[in-house]
Scaffold this motif. Structure first.
Motif, PDB file in Angstrom:
ATOM      1  N   GLU A 196      10.216   2.734  -5.384  1.00 46.09           N
ATOM      2  CA  GLU A 196      10.181   3.390  -4.074  1.00 46.09           C
ATOM      3  C   GLU A 196       8.982   2.895  -3.278  1.00 46.09           C
ATOM      4  O   GLU A 196       7.827   3.101  -3.675  1.00 46.09           O
ATOM      5  CB  GLU A 196      10.109   4.903  -4.247  1.00 46.09           C
ATOM      6  N   ALA A 197       9.242   2.251  -2.118  1.00 45.01           N
ATOM      7  CA  ALA A 197       8.164   1.709  -1.301  1.00 45.01           C
ATOM      8  C   ALA A 197       7.338   2.831  -0.681  1.00 45.01           C
ATOM      9  O   ALA A 197       7.860   3.888  -0.314  1.00 45.01           O
ATOM     10  CB  ALA A 197       8.745   0.810  -0.207  1.00 45.01           C
ATOM     11  N   GLY A 198       6.031   2.590  -0.579  1.00 44.93           N
ATOM     12  CA  GLY A 198       5.150   3.509   0.134  1.00 44.93           C
ATOM     13  C   GLY A 198       4.617   4.653  -0.692  1.00 44.93           C
ATOM     14  O   GLY A 198       3.734   5.376  -0.243  1.00 44.93           O
ATOM     15  N   VAL A 199       5.176   4.859  -1.905  1.00 44.85           N
ATOM     16  CA  VAL A 199       4.671   5.918  -2.779  1.00 44.85           C
ATOM     17  C   VAL A 199       4.412   5.311  -4.148  1.00 44.85           C
ATOM     18  O   VAL A 199       4.868   4.207  -4.450  1.00 44.85           O
ATOM     19  CB  VAL A 199       5.666   7.089  -2.908  1.00 44.85           C
ATOM     20  N   GLU A 200       3.682   6.034  -4.976  1.00 42.55           N
ATOM     21  CA  GLU A 200       3.402   5.543  -6.313  1.00 42.55           C
ATOM     22  C   GLU A 200       4.442   6.052  -7.302  1.00 42.55           C
ATOM     23  O   GLU A 200       5.099   7.073  -7.074  1.00 42.55           O
ATOM     24  CB  GLU A 200       1.997   5.978  -6.748  1.00 42.55           C
ATOM     25  N   THR A 244      -4.103  14.222  -6.794  1.00 42.34           N
ATOM     26  CA  THR A 244      -2.976  15.130  -6.967  1.00 42.34           C
ATOM     27  C   THR A 244      -1.659  14.376  -6.823  1.00 42.34           C
ATOM     28  O   THR A 244      -1.443  13.672  -5.834  1.00 42.34           O
ATOM     29  CB  THR A 244      -3.019  16.256  -5.918  1.00 42.34           C
ATOM     30  N   ILE A 245      -0.807  14.488  -7.805  1.00 39.21           N
ATOM     31  CA  ILE A 245       0.520  13.855  -7.744  1.00 39.21           C
ATOM     32  C   ILE A 245       1.384  14.648  -6.772  1.00 39.21           C
ATOM     33  O   ILE A 245       1.516  15.874  -6.889  1.00 39.21           O
ATOM     34  CB  ILE A 245       1.164  13.814  -9.140  1.00 39.21           C
ATOM     35  N   VAL A 246       1.973  13.949  -5.810  1.00 39.17           N
ATOM     36  CA  VAL A 246       2.834  14.583  -4.817  1.00 39.17           C
ATOM     37  C   VAL A 246       4.214  14.786  -5.440  1.00 39.17           C
ATOM     38  O   VAL A 246       4.813  13.834  -5.945  1.00 39.17           O
ATOM     39  CB  VAL A 246       2.917  13.727  -3.545  1.00 39.17           C
ATOM     40  N   CYS A 247       4.720  15.988  -5.381  1.00 43.57           N
ATOM     41  CA  CYS A 247       5.964  16.303  -6.091  1.00 43.57           C
ATOM     42  C   CYS A 247       7.113  16.651  -5.152  1.00 43.57           C
ATOM     43  O   CYS A 247       8.072  17.334  -5.556  1.00 43.57           O
ATOM     44  CB  CYS A 247       5.723  17.455  -7.063  1.00 43.57           C
ATOM     45  N   ASP A 248       7.032  16.178  -3.922  1.00 42.79           N
ATOM     46  CA  ASP A 248       8.134  16.453  -2.989  1.00 42.79           C
ATOM     47  C   ASP A 248       8.448  15.248  -2.113  1.00 42.79           C
ATOM     48  O   ASP A 248       8.794  15.395  -0.947  1.00 42.79           O
ATOM     49  CB  ASP A 248       7.802  17.673  -2.129  1.00 42.79           C
ATOM     50  N   VAL A 249       8.291  14.029  -2.684  1.00 40.67           N
ATOM     51  CA  VAL A 249       8.604  12.841  -1.892  1.00 40.67           C
ATOM     52  C   VAL A 249      10.118  12.728  -1.745  1.00 40.67           C
ATOM     53  O   VAL A 249      10.877  13.042  -2.680  1.00 40.67           O
ATOM     54  CB  VAL A 249       8.027  11.562  -2.517  1.00 40.67           C
ATOM     55  N   PRO A 250      10.605  12.308  -0.576  1.00 40.04           N
ATOM     56  CA  PRO A 250      12.068  12.158  -0.398  1.00 40.04           C
ATOM     57  C   PRO A 250      12.568  10.945  -1.186  1.00 40.04           C
ATOM     58  O   PRO A 250      11.976   9.866  -1.150  1.00 40.04           O
ATOM     59  CB  PRO A 250      12.207  11.942   1.102  1.00 40.04           C
ATOM     60  N   LEU A 251      13.634  11.139  -1.936  1.00 42.93           N
ATOM     61  CA  LEU A 251      14.200  10.074  -2.759  1.00 42.93           C
ATOM     62  C   LEU A 251      15.674   9.893  -2.443  1.00 42.93           C
ATOM     63  O   LEU A 251      16.392  10.875  -2.184  1.00 42.93           O
ATOM     64  CB  LEU A 251      14.039  10.401  -4.251  1.00 42.93           C
ATOM     65  N   ALA A 252      16.120   8.653  -2.471  1.00 47.05           N
ATOM     66  CA  ALA A 252      17.538   8.387  -2.230  1.00 47.05           C
ATOM     67  C   ALA A 252      18.393   8.793  -3.424  1.00 47.05           C
ATOM     68  O   ALA A 252      19.560   9.162  -3.276  1.00 47.05           O
ATOM     69  CB  ALA A 252      17.740   6.903  -1.922  1.00 47.05           C
ATOM     70  N   GLU A 253      17.818   8.720  -4.633  1.00 48.05           N
ATOM     71  CA  GLU A 253      18.562   9.023  -5.853  1.00 48.05           C
ATOM     72  C   GLU A 253      18.509  10.516  -6.152  1.00 48.05           C
ATOM     73  O   GLU A 253      17.460  11.150  -6.006  1.00 48.05           O
ATOM     74  CB  GLU A 253      17.998   8.249  -7.045  1.00 48.05           C
ATOM     75  N   SER A 254      19.615  11.055  -6.599  1.00 53.72           N
ATOM     76  CA  SER A 254      19.653  12.443  -7.034  1.00 53.72           C
ATOM     77  C   SER A 254      19.629  12.499  -8.549  1.00 53.72           C
ATOM     78  O   SER A 254      19.921  11.503  -9.226  1.00 53.72           O
ATOM     79  CB  SER A 254      20.912  13.136  -6.516  1.00 53.72           C
ATOM     80  N   LYS A 283       0.826  -1.203   0.000  1.00 53.01           N
ATOM     81  CA  LYS A 283       0.000   0.000   0.000  1.00 53.01           C
ATOM     82  C   LYS A 283       0.862   1.254   0.000  1.00 53.01           C
ATOM     83  O   LYS A 283       2.036   1.241   0.350  1.00 53.01           O
ATOM     84  CB  LYS A 283      -0.923  -0.002   1.224  1.00 53.01           C
ATOM     85  N   THR A 284       0.221   2.361  -0.384  1.00 51.18           N
ATOM     86  CA  THR A 284       0.881   3.659  -0.362  1.00 51.18           C
ATOM     87  C   THR A 284       0.159   4.565   0.628  1.00 51.18           C
ATOM     88  O   THR A 284      -0.872   4.196   1.204  1.00 51.18           O
ATOM     89  CB  THR A 284       0.856   4.304  -1.756  1.00 51.18           C
ATOM     90  N   PHE A 285       0.700   5.766   0.803  1.00 55.37           N
ATOM     91  CA  PHE A 285       0.110   6.694   1.782  1.00 55.37           C
ATOM     92  C   PHE A 285      -1.330   7.057   1.443  1.00 55.37           C
ATOM     93  O   PHE A 285      -2.106   7.411   2.330  1.00 55.37           O
ATOM     94  CB  PHE A 285       0.962   7.956   1.907  1.00 55.37           C
ATOM     95  N   ARG A 286      -1.732   6.941   0.173  1.00 60.43           N
ATOM     96  CA  ARG A 286      -3.106   7.283  -0.179  1.00 60.43           C
ATOM     97  C   ARG A 286      -4.101   6.311   0.440  1.00 60.43           C
ATOM     98  O   ARG A 286      -5.250   6.670   0.700  1.00 60.43           O
ATOM     99  CB  ARG A 286      -3.273   7.320  -1.698  1.00 60.43           C
ATOM    100  N   ALA A 287      -3.691   5.067   0.659  1.00 61.01           N
ATOM    101  CA  ALA A 287      -4.569   4.086   1.305  1.00 61.01           C
ATOM    102  C   ALA A 287      -4.815   4.469   2.756  1.00 61.01           C
ATOM    103  O   ALA A 287      -5.863   4.125   3.328  1.00 61.01           O
ATOM    104  CB  ALA A 287      -3.959   2.695   1.220  1.00 61.01           C
TER     105      ALA A 287
END
Length: 920
Positions: A104-108, A239-249, A62-66
């Motif tokens: 990325e787990a937890g997000v779409e 709404t697509i979330v555009c500030d999720v923390p990512l390990a990759e730059s 599941k993701t945070f939207r659930a």
């Protein structure tokens, strides 16, 4: 400028899974989604020029939207097992191709893409998002563009407005109003795209719409007011979330060097032959493309457009080390002794043309032991080619062996080789086996070319014809191929043919039904087809020229009538102009759309529109006449062979899983006969002076087979008593005496009889008869009530197909149905319809082939001059001299009716005429 390519990998894999057929490797594991994803990804780097890239996939769970909304995506069925099994291989292959991959787990995946897109745009990158997801349109802004590789659609700001009717900054509001059924996000009930666009145009934003909800009238206004409490959550969900923390730059998302070792392992594991060749051919390359090797193999032409990559011949395989090139009489004599003494010799020809009537020998190859083969060059002309044995002397020595029926021979599509040798005055005999026909019998749903057979049954990476000769404008004749390469390719053909035979032969031998189909039907009819192709058919070119002129005049008349109906001239052959006329100017209803989103103007659409509008009716008539002119009246005279003065079609035994023959170059089986103009084309197929055309046609063959297979007592009785089965059906369905059946009722019954054996639904029957669906369903119900054996047969056959994965003809032909358990409902239902019809079509095909062989043998035994010319559906066409006409008319229906014993009598009807139309 730096350019970032963001690929919605999850969108890709679902689209590939549902778009591709049910492909599997030899172990039965699904491979379609994997092949489709690789095919879509391969050309992207070259076509986009991206400096940075990443392929983003959804993670499990599941993701945070659930957490926000427990019902989010709750109604989605679990991922199909066949797709789930391909996820890990897809990730592995995509990474090995050089693509950075993020899961990325937890997000779409949408949120990862949105975050990276906004970060890159802020740094001045040009951003391309490759997806088919409409939600992504909200991300479009200066510097961020969507591309859809499946439809060749590009969406910038103007593109979004043109497609959705609102700008990118209003897409979230738009989606909130219409909802998202796929993700189980409810919108405003009854608020579709048109209403959403109307409101947003009038009020500008969702907030303004909410503020004015009380003033919006009608049912949809009431629905809006009921939805007010949910709309804020709905907007949050879409709404697509555009500030999720990512390990990759961003700086890490650059192309990586392809891992050819992993790719080779994976492509071999999943049996992707052309991709494996490409990787092996580029194993030492320092190419910086993420999939340069795979891209060339996958091609640029879309999901189904994979092409073979030319592979350097120098990359020889170990199995070719035992191949010998025969350049001396001593070497020839040694191999001649081998084939002369062999229990079976694999034999193949190499030629300077693919046209069986023009082809001349360039070389021949032989193999009697797997792993050993020889190539005998005869007419190579590449610079530096050593002296070859003289063609005429070689053929003189080989003729006794080639024409000896007691010397067993094996080949791949030996009908072609029979033509080649006949061009040199040699009649090939002793054909014991043919791997093309073995494959068609054993695995009817697969490709039967030698490269495919080698890949499935030998695990050898073989050379293809394009490997040796190239393709397109740069292709060379096999006569210009260097001997080293010709030997590698030619000898390999014979060797691989023998190896494939050793795999397939025992499999077929162990199945009595398949053995009968292969030994008693397919192999015997191959010689008949060769003789028919060799004979050809005489045509009246002058008559066709006159018909062509008449059709040309009719086309001009129809063109003028179409201009008048349209109110302006336009190109009748341009779908774009036609779409503008029909749907923009005349405002006709859009029946369906093309993959690119434009209103379709195909024949199905025009046929539906023609019921109510004049222009589509004119266009259909125009297309029908144009097809007759372009395909037949113009083309047939140009296909007359200069040496024989006849037209020579080619018959294929492997074109359909049902076993039906296919005709090509020219196709003489699909000449339209529903119109007078179409039927007149058959008048041009004529008999020479002193001869007649004789046509023998099985009567209602598939209905008779249905009676046999179903065992329905009423159907069996009707045929046994010689009743008109359509009239009898009408009497049963309408509940009246046979004598009271009208011609219209008989027509309805005929449609029902043939429709049901083709799996026609109530909707299809209603459409065909132009009646209400409820009436059509009522007639179908009454039909099955009167013919319970038919209903029972259909249900049992569906169950059998689901259980076994195939159905069979009366004689044992196995009709494989790979989609019978498909998770795609449309494909599964199509397979179920095929399961019912295929045994009838296949049995009919078996009967016709058996009849062809029996007629051919009888003509030969009686030393008659009559010749078989054509086979079209359930009909045999012969050319018969006047002196033999009586005996042929008498014997032909007996031979055809007596070819097999079914529960109902077979009946063949004979017609005679100066041309095919008169005889039929």
């Amino acid at each position: 400028m730096s350019k970032l390519l963001l690929v919605d990998g999850s969108s890709y894999l679902f689209r590939a899974f549902h778009a591709m057929p049910d492909l599997r490797n030899k172990a039965g594991e699904p491979t379609g989604a994997l092949r489709g994803v690789l095919n879509m990804l391969a050309p992207l780097k070259a076509s986009t020029g991206a400096t940075h890239a990443v392929c983003v996939f959804d993670a499990k769970g599941k993701t945070f939207r659930a957490d926000w909304y427990p019902e989010y995506k709750a109604h989605r069925p679990p991922m199909p097992e066949d797709l789930a099994a391909q996820i890990e291989p897809i990730h592995t292959c995509v990474k090995a191709m050089g693509w950075p991959v993020i899961v990325e787990a937890g997000v779409e995946a949408d949120d990862v893409i949105g975050t990276l897109a906004r970060q890159a745009a802020a740094r001045g990158f040009e951003v391309l998002i490759s997806t088919g997801d409409k939600d992504m349109a909200q991300l479009v802004q200066p510097g961020i563009t969507l591309i859809n590789t499946m439809t060749n659609e590009t969406l910038d700001r103007e593109g979004v407005i043109a497609k959705f009717g609102v700008p990118p900054e209003r897409i979230v509001d738009y989606l909130t109003l219409v909802g998202d059924a796929v993700d189980n996000v409810p919108g405003v009930e009854k608020c579709g795209p048109k209403t959403a666009v109307k409101w947003l145009t009038e009020y500008d934003s969702l907030d303004a719409i909410v503020a004015n909800a009380a003033s919006i009238k009608g049912v949809v206004g009431e629905n809006l007011r009921r939805a007010l409490d949910f709309l804020p959550l709905g907007r949050r969900l879409v709404t697509i979330v555009c500030d999720v923390p990512l390990a990759e730059s961003l700086d890490e998302l650059t192309w990586r060097t392809p891992d050819n070792a992993v790719l080779a392992e994976q492509f071999a594991r999943w049996e992707f032959r052309s991709l494996l060749k490409a990787v092996q051919g580029n194993a030492d390359s320092t190419t910086d493309a993420p999939a340069a090797s795979a891209a060339s193999a996958a091609g640029q032409s879309g999901l189904f457009g994979a092409e073979e990559l030319p592979v350097p011949v120098e990359r020889s395989a170990a199995h070719r080390e035992a191949y010998e090139c025969l350049l001396t009489w001593e070497a020839f004599d040694q191999w001649f002794a081998k084939i002369n003494a062999a229990a079976l010799t694999a034999f193949d020809t190499e030629t300077d043309s693919l046209d069986p009537f023009d082809a001349r020998l360039v070389g021949m190859s032989f193999s009697v032991t797997p792993g050993e083969a020889a190539y005998l060059p005869l007419a190579h002309r590449a610079p530096g080619t050593p002296d070859q044995l003289p063609l005429d002397e070689v053929l003189a020595r080989l003729r006794p062996w080639l024409e000896d029926a007691g010397k067993p021979k094996l080949g791949q599509n030996l009908k072609y080789d029979m033509h080649v040798l006949a061009n040199h005055g040699i009649r090939l005999r002793g054909v014991q086996d043919d791997t093309l026909l073995e494959s068609a019998a054993w695995e009817s749903d697969r490709n039967h070319d030698l490269d495919s057979l080698a890949s499935r049954h030998t695990d050898l990476a073989t050379l293809s014809y394009t490997d040796i000769c190239g393709k397109g404008a740069k292709a060379i004749s096999f006569a210009d191929v260097a001997l080293e390469n010709a030997t590698a390719y030619g000898a390999e053909d014979a060797d691989v043919t023998l190896r494939v035979h050793h795999k397939l032969s025992p499999l077929i031998a162990a199945e009595p039904g398949l053995r009968r189909v292969y030994r008693d039907i397919e192999l015997p009819v191959q010689e008949v087809l060769w003789a028919m192709e060799r004979q050809g058919v005489l045509i009246d070119a002058d008559l066709l020229a006159r018909q062509s002129d008449e059709l040309g005049r009719k086309l001009l008349e129809l063109e003028q009538q179409a201009y008048e109906a349209a109110g302006q001239p336009f190109n009748l052959n341009s779908p774009k102009q036609l779409g503008e006329i029909l749907f923009e100017r005349q405002k006709l209803p859009v029946v369906k759309k093309t993959p690119g989103g434009a209103p379709s103007t195909d024949e199905e659409v025009l046929a539906q529109l023609a019921l109510d509008y004049p222009l589509p009716r004119l266009l259909l008539e125009y297309r029908g006449f144009a097809k007759l002119k372009n395909t037949y009246t113009d083309k047939l005279p140009r296909m007359v062979n200069a040496q024989t003065g006849r037209v020579h079609t080619s018959f294929s035994q492997t074109g359909a899983i049902t076993g039906r023959l296919a005709s090509s170059d020219p196709n003489l089986q699909n000449i339209p006969v529903r119109t007078p103009e179409g039927r007149r084309i058959r008048q041009a197929f004529i008999a020479p002076a002193g001869y007649s055309i004789v046509s023998a046609d099985y009567s209602q063959i598939e209905l008779r087979i249905m009676a046999h297979l179903s065992g329905d007592e009423r159907l069996l009785q009707a045929f046994a008593q010689g009743e008109d089965v359509h009239r009898a059906t009408a009497a049963e369905v309408f509940g009246i005496a046979t004598a009271e059946v009208t011609s219209e009722q008989r027509r309805y019954a005929k449609t029902i009889n043939f429709g049901l054996i083709y799996g026609m639904s109530a909707h299809g029957l209603a459409k065909s008869l132009e009646i209400e669906r409820s009436a059509a369903q009522s007639w179908i119900d009454r039909y099955f009530a009167r013919y319970p054996g038919v209903a029972r047969y259909m249900e049992e056959t569906r169950a059998l197909a689901r259980n076994k994965g195939y159905v069979e003809t009366v004689f044992g032909r196995r009709l494989i149905l790979p989609e019978i358990k498909s998770s795609n409902a449309g494909r599964r239902q199509g397979a179920e319809r095929a399961a019912i019809n295929a045994p009838m079509q296949g049995t009919a095909a078996d009967l016709v082939k058996m009849a062809m062989r029996r007629v051919y043998d009888w003509l030969g035994t009686e030393r008659l001059e009559s010749r078989l010319l054509l086979q079209v559906h359930d009909e045999l066409i012969l050319e018969v001299p006047a002196a033999e006409l009586d005996i042929v008319r008498q014997k032909l229906p007996q031979l055809m009716a007596g070819v097999a014993e079914l529960k109902v009598p077979l009946l063949a009807e004979v017609g005679v005429g100066a041309n095919w139309d008169e005889a039929h």
